[in-house]
Scaffold this active site. Structure first.
Site, PDB file in Angstrom:
ATOM      1  N   GLU A  94       0.852  -1.179   0.000  1.00 37.92           N
ATOM      2  CA  GLU A  94       0.000   0.000   0.000  1.00 37.92           C
ATOM      3  C   GLU A  94       0.895   1.237   0.000  1.00 37.92           C
ATOM      4  O   GLU A  94       1.877   1.253   0.744  1.00 37.92           O
ATOM      5  CB  GLU A  94      -0.913   0.042   1.237  1.00 37.92           C
ATOM      6  N   GLY A 103       2.851   2.299  10.842  1.00 34.73           N
ATOM      7  CA  GLY A 103       2.602   1.503  12.039  1.00 34.73           C
ATOM      8  C   GLY A 103       2.427   0.030  11.725  1.00 34.73           C
ATOM      9  O   GLY A 103       3.073  -0.830  12.319  1.00 34.73           O
ATOM     10  N   ASN A 143      -2.550  -6.433   5.160  1.00 33.39           N
ATOM     11  CA  ASN A 143      -2.558  -7.436   4.088  1.00 33.39           C
ATOM     12  C   ASN A 143      -3.429  -8.631   4.459  1.00 33.39           C
ATOM     13  O   ASN A 143      -3.380  -9.126   5.575  1.00 33.39           O
ATOM     14  CB  ASN A 143      -1.130  -7.938   3.846  1.00 33.39           C
ATOM     15  N   HIS A 165      -6.996  -2.486  14.902  1.00 36.89           N
ATOM     16  CA  HIS A 165      -7.199  -1.692  13.678  1.00 36.89           C
ATOM     17  C   HIS A 165      -6.922  -2.552  12.434  1.00 36.89           C
ATOM     18  O   HIS A 165      -7.750  -2.619  11.525  1.00 36.89           O
ATOM     19  CB  HIS A 165      -6.291  -0.472  13.713  1.00 36.89           C
ATOM     20  N   GLU A 166      -5.781  -3.182  12.418  1.00 40.46           N
ATOM     21  CA  GLU A 166      -5.423  -3.973  11.219  1.00 40.46           C
ATOM     22  C   GLU A 166      -6.371  -5.150  11.067  1.00 40.46           C
ATOM     23  O   GLU A 166      -6.784  -5.495   9.966  1.00 40.46           O
ATOM     24  CB  GLU A 166      -3.973  -4.452  11.294  1.00 40.46           C
ATOM     25  N   HIS A 188      -9.650  -4.116   9.553  1.00 36.32           N
ATOM     26  CA  HIS A 188      -9.582  -3.884   8.109  1.00 36.32           C
ATOM     27  C   HIS A 188      -9.995  -5.119   7.307  1.00 36.32           C
ATOM     28  O   HIS A 188     -10.334  -4.998   6.133  1.00 36.32           O
ATOM     29  CB  HIS A 188      -8.152  -3.516   7.701  1.00 36.32           C
ATOM     30  N   GLU A 214     -10.026   3.973   6.072  1.00 31.46           N
ATOM     31  CA  GLU A 214      -9.249   4.413   7.240  1.00 31.46           C
ATOM     32  C   GLU A 214     -10.103   5.153   8.276  1.00 31.46           C
ATOM     33  O   GLU A 214      -9.983   4.900   9.469  1.00 31.46           O
ATOM     34  CB  GLU A 214      -8.050   5.258   6.804  1.00 31.46           C
TER      35      GLU A 214
HETATM   36  N1  PHE Z   1      -3.145   0.849   5.804  1.00 33.56           N
HETATM   37  C1  PHE Z   1      -2.321   0.961   6.973  1.00 33.56           C
HETATM   38  C2  PHE Z   1      -3.281   1.185   8.127  1.00 33.56           C
HETATM   39  O1  PHE Z   1      -3.765   2.235   8.378  1.00 33.56           O
HETATM   40  C3  PHE Z   1      -1.342   2.063   6.966  1.00 33.56           C
HETATM   41  C4  PHE Z   1      -0.270   1.992   5.929  1.00 33.56           C
HETATM   42  C5  PHE Z   1      -0.349   2.771   4.803  1.00 33.56           C
HETATM   43  C6  PHE Z   1       0.810   1.171   6.112  1.00 33.56           C
HETATM   44  C7  PHE Z   1       0.639   2.738   3.847  1.00 33.56           C
HETATM   45  C8  PHE Z   1       1.801   1.152   5.183  1.00 33.56           C
HETATM   46  C9  PHE Z   1       1.719   1.942   4.053  1.00 33.56           C
HETATM   47  O2  PHE Z   1      -3.703   0.331   8.755  1.00 33.56           O
HETATM   48 ZN    ZN Z   2      -5.784   1.566   8.562  1.00 33.80          ZN
END
Ligand code: PHE
Ligand code: ZN
Length: 911
Positions: free
Chosen positions: A129, A269, A273, A305-306, A309, A328
């Site tokens: 990302e 942070g 994936n 948080h992850e 997602h 986000e």
């Molecule tokens: N998508 C990740 C998050 O907010 C943040 C992220 C963005 C990590 C770009 C790496 C690169 O949970």
């Molecule tokens: Zn996020």
């Protein structure tokens, strides 16, 4: 200045759906020392609705790739059948449906930008990302192309026993040449940004989660061997998050395995994936001696948080990167709700608002202001901002407040149901909320398109049992948006009588004699004393009749909308609210205003009654905090709230409250207030300190955390007491030596760095002893760099330069770089803003230096130089000079280019 090709902007208005789909993606990585070969086999289909001018042409994204071959349906293409440039591969004649095979080579060992496939210490890992996948192979690297991935990882027989990718492990074979080949298959179609791969010699901890429908999910957390003992807290947090998401949002996990990998070199942070989250060690490792209380809370929040997602981001993903807040903003709200449920909800809210005001408000009021759904970007990495994340979460939170919890849940159910497997927009999210509840959020949508923090001006008039309150909303101009239309927003208000009793809603006993009249919609969603008033018009008036005496208005309970209040500043009212409001957030908010005001009055040498009033309030709050001694949970929450109230706001927070920032004045008068509160209330601080020591082994639970925060707030005030310096120094040193956890040890070391009475040799010895004891723990050493970067004594920049020469300083490691430079530029405001411009010039040089190796890191570090609008004119000139110094270099990354030129106001056409 940028000579030839200026990086160009991508615009939301120019979005076009992809001309081709990639239904299946098969990747084969042959990892060897120094070079990795990637063979990608794509099942490609032309979209029926494609309106492309060259319908047979397929342009794939790709950067820094060495192209070895291209085949279509098994036939190798000759050089005149495709074209390659710096960021693409174009195939001229592609059948409507075909199999495309591309072989490329990459060099992860040399990848210091940490985007794509790179090496971190002993392992290989990926970060895709937003647009890192194009550094792995040529692809349609955009989130609206969803594909089923199969990944083969081929490694030498030795050295990489753990090889991971998304989905389920489907094969583990030995090839004829002795190499090992592991295959992973992810059944869920996903965009390339969610792809991940890890290869290394890693240890693992394992657990099992039984989902609500009774399926077993294997949970694994991987790290290098020396960190594995610090992964258990993350595992427990993961299980809590999985359960919570089932209960709060009805979301069950979907694969049979969920993995987390901890890596030491990571730009952000963590990353969500599919089935294989990759984490910065700073957001996953936790042990009593290596993580502070807030570190534990961060681990819990980021793991959640992850994980969240998986639904809000992966199952339902973004159509394009302008929609970033879709995943986000919503996911930040979800993790905030989770953290609130696991800890003190009020303190979580206070921390989030404090963060928003300190970091997002200045962004929203500066040259880089953008709506939560931007309309244009040069480099998408620059839009992982507090606006997209934290303000984005506030916007979703307002929808929840407007609808109420039950209807909000119906909205999210419909959203997930309707869009599962799709790449959608923020508009789709809002539409699901509307359709599930038959409401109209038409005006509310402006929150997605208008930047800037709205102002709400409050006017009150009381006479003869009637209070009239007028709310007038406005929003300052932001770049590219001179005029703003009014917002639709919820204000959660209360009214208190002189005894602190609620006068509104059902809390008033049901037979409330207080009548409310207004044209606005008013609800009493929780049956308590809080009314939710919906502002839509520029001016909204409320009339309260039947009052016995002038009541006290509580205007923004729970921070129900991300706005600034104006005209709400009566000192007596604020002191009253700070002690009596039933809403803990409102109590904190009231004392924050009082503290800011006292500091500004001291700055103008006009303390008057205000400061005396604040001291008296502190005396009463300290008594109350001392009374809150019984160790049950409610008491823990009260203590934690007192700790947030008693601590003075930081200098950045104070800067944000000022029309023109007086760097030196804020620093001086904040210290003066600290010293005054310290000296006047010394005995109470000391009593508070001793009343809140903890016993038994370290526990990261609400009760002990609340005690530690109260104790360490007290320690900080005590540290300012010059008269008692010897006694205090002893106390601090004792805490430093005896602490059995990082929270207490670091709190003591922070005081040791600043204590005026301490002998310099003694100070150095203590600083060194900390390093010697913890030098093998990288995250602790980061803290050691950070607090020294933030040390306020004269000579700060010279100390930073010396720390850069320390053997443990590593300019390729983002955590280390952020620790030292963030400590200095982000926290040491007096020195960073030195009037000789040395702080700014220093940062400019470091940004330029880092831009060569890691543009994302360089761009992030630049942030303090983008906040110059409200500095005095001399400093403004110095910051501009530093920005121009950076801008005068050729070959800047688009990341740094965009921030520099937008900050200088010389980038055209981008809002
Ligand atoms: N998508 C990740 C998050 O907010 C943040 C992220 C963005 C990590 C770009 C790496 C690169 O949970
Ligand atoms: Zn996020």
């Amino acid at each position: 200045m940028w000579k030839d090709a200026q990086p160009s902007a991508t615009k939301l208005a120019e979005y076009r759906p992809p001309d081709y789909r990639i239904t299946d993606t098969e990747l084969s990585f042959e990892i060897a020392e120094g070079v990795t070969q990637v063979t990608s086999t794509l099942q490609v289909e032309r979209a029926a609705e494609s309106g492309a001018s060259e319908p047979n042409e397929l342009r794939l994204d790709g950067q820094d790739l060495e192209l070895l071959s291209v085949e279509i349906d098994g036939r190798r293409l000759s050089e005149n059948e495709f074209a390659v440039d710096d960021d693409s591969l174009t195939l001229f004649d592609v059948p409507a449906r075909c199999s495309l095979r591309i072989v490329t080579r990459i060099h992860p060992e040399q990848n210091t930008a940490l985007e794509g496939l790179y090496r971190s210490k002993s392992m290989y890992c990926t970060q895709c990302e937003a647009q890192g996948f194009r550094k792995i192979t040529y692809y349609l690297d955009r989130p609206d192309v969803l594909s089923r991935f199969t990944t083969h990882i081929i490694t030498a027989a030795e050295g990489y026993p753990v090889t991971l990718s998304n989905g389920n492990l489907t094969a583990d074979e030995r090839l004829e040449d002795g190499r090992r080949r592991v295959t992973w298959h992810d059944p869920f179609p996903k965009p390339s940004y969610l792809f991940a791969l890890v290869a290394g010699d890693l240890d693992v901890i394992e657990d099992v989660f039984v989902t609500c429908s009774g399926r077993n999910v294997v949970l694994k957390i991987y790290s290098e061997a020396h960190n594995i003992d610090q992964c258990h807290y993350a595992m427990s947090a993961l299980k809590r998050a999985m359960r919570w998401d089932e209960q709060a949002y009805g979301r069950e996990y979907d694969l049979d395995i969920f993995m987390i990998v901890a890596v030491e070199d990571f730009n952000m942070g963590a990353m969500e994936n599919k089935g294989l989250n990759i984490f910065n060690t700073s957001c996953v490792l936790a042990a009593p001696d290596t993580a502070t209380d807030s570190g534990y809370q961060r681990v819990e929040a980021v793991v959640a948080h992850e994980y969240f997602h998986n639904w809000s981001g992966n199952r339902v993903t973004c159509r394009d990167w302008f929609q970033l807040s879709l995943k986000e903003g919503f996911t930040v709200l979800r993790d905030a709700e989770f953290s609130a449920a696991m800890n003190s909800p009020t303190v979580k809210r206070i921390e989030d608002v404090s963060f928003l005001r300190t970091f997002q408000f200045p962004e929203d009021g500066g040259p880089l202001a953008h709506p939560i759904r931007p309309d244009s970007y040069i480099e998408i990495s620059n839009f992982y901002t507090t606006t997209v994340y934290e303000k984005g979460a506030e916007v979703v939170r307002m929808i929840r407040t407007l609808l109420g919890d039950g209807r909000f849940r119906q909205g999210t159910d419909l959203y997930f149901d309707r869009h599962d497997g799709q790449a959608v927009t923020t508009e789709d999210f809002v539409a699901a909320m509307e359709d599930a509840n038959a409401v109209d959020l038409g005006q509310f949508r402006r929150w997605y398109s208008q930047a800037g923090t709205p102002n709400i001006e409050i006017q009150q008039q009381y006479a003869d049992g009637t209070l009239q309150v007028t709310f007038t909303q406005s929003c300052p101009a932001t770049p590219g948006q001179p005029e703003k239309a009014p917002f639709h927003l919820p204000l959660a208000i209360g009214l208190l009588d002189s005894q602190g009793r609620e006068l509104l809603g059902d809390a008033s006993g049901g037979s409330s004699p207080v009548r409310v009249s207004t044209d606005a919609t008013v609800e009493n969603p929780n049956g308590d004393g809080t009314l939710v008033v919906q502002l839509k018009d520029p001016v909204t008036t409320l009339r309260f009749d039947g009052l016995q005496a002038r009541p006290v208005l509580s205007p923004l309970r729970g921070f129900s909308a991300p706005v600034r209040l104006q005209g709400f500043s009566d000192g007596d009212d604020l002191r009253f609210l700070a002690e009596h409001d039933s809403d803990g957030f409102a109590r904190w908010d009231a004392i924050r205003q009082l503290q800011s005001r006292s500091i500004h009055l001291l700055r103008e040498d006009a303390p008057g009654d205000e400061v005396a009033g604040l001291v008296a309030l502190y005396r009463r709050l300290l008594d109350a905090a001392l009374g809150a001694a019984v160790p049950d949970t409610d008491d823990a929450e009260q203590k934690a709230i007192y700790a947030t109230m008693l601590a003075l706001p930081g200098e950045s927070y104070l800067h944000e409250q000022m029309a023109e920032i007086d760097v030196d004045g804020v620093h001086r008068s904040r210290d003066a207030l600290l010293a005054k509160l310290s000296a006047t209330l010394f005995d109470q601080w000391l009593a508070l300190y001793h009343a809140n020591t903890t016993s038994g082994p370290y526990r990261p639970d609400p009760t002990d955390m609340a005690r530690r925060s109260l104790k360490n707030v007290a320690l900080h005030f005590l540290g300012m007491a010059d008269d008692e310096s010897e006694q205090v120094a002893e106390l601090i040193e004792a805490q430093f030596e005896e602490a059995d956890n990082l929270t207490d040890r670091l709190a003591a070391l922070r005081e040791i760095l600043e204590l005026r009475g301490l002998n310099e040799n003694r100070r150095s010895a203590l600083i060194d002893s900390f390093y010697d004891a913890w030098k093998d723990e990288k995250l602790v050493v980061d803290q050691w760099f950070m607090i020294q970067g933030a040390r306020r004594a004269p000579g700060a920049l010279a100390r930073v330069l010396e720390l850069e020469r320390h053997p443990a300083f590593d300019r390729l490691n983002p955590n280390r770089v952020r620790a030292l430079y963030g400590g200095f530029c982000g926290q040491n405001l007096l020195h960073f803003h030195a009037l000789d411009g040395s702080g700014y010039a220093f940062l400019a040089e470091r940004v330029l230096d880092l831009d060569d190796t890691n543009p994302q890191l360089a761009a992030r570090l630049l942030t303090p130089l983008t906040r110059w609008k409200r500095l005095d004119s001399q400093r403004q000139g110095l910051v501009r000079k530093a920005l121009q110094r950076i801008g005068s270099n050729e070959g800047l990354s688009p990341d740094v280019y965009e921030l520099v030129f937008k900050s200088l106001g010389t980038q055209e056409g981008d809002g």
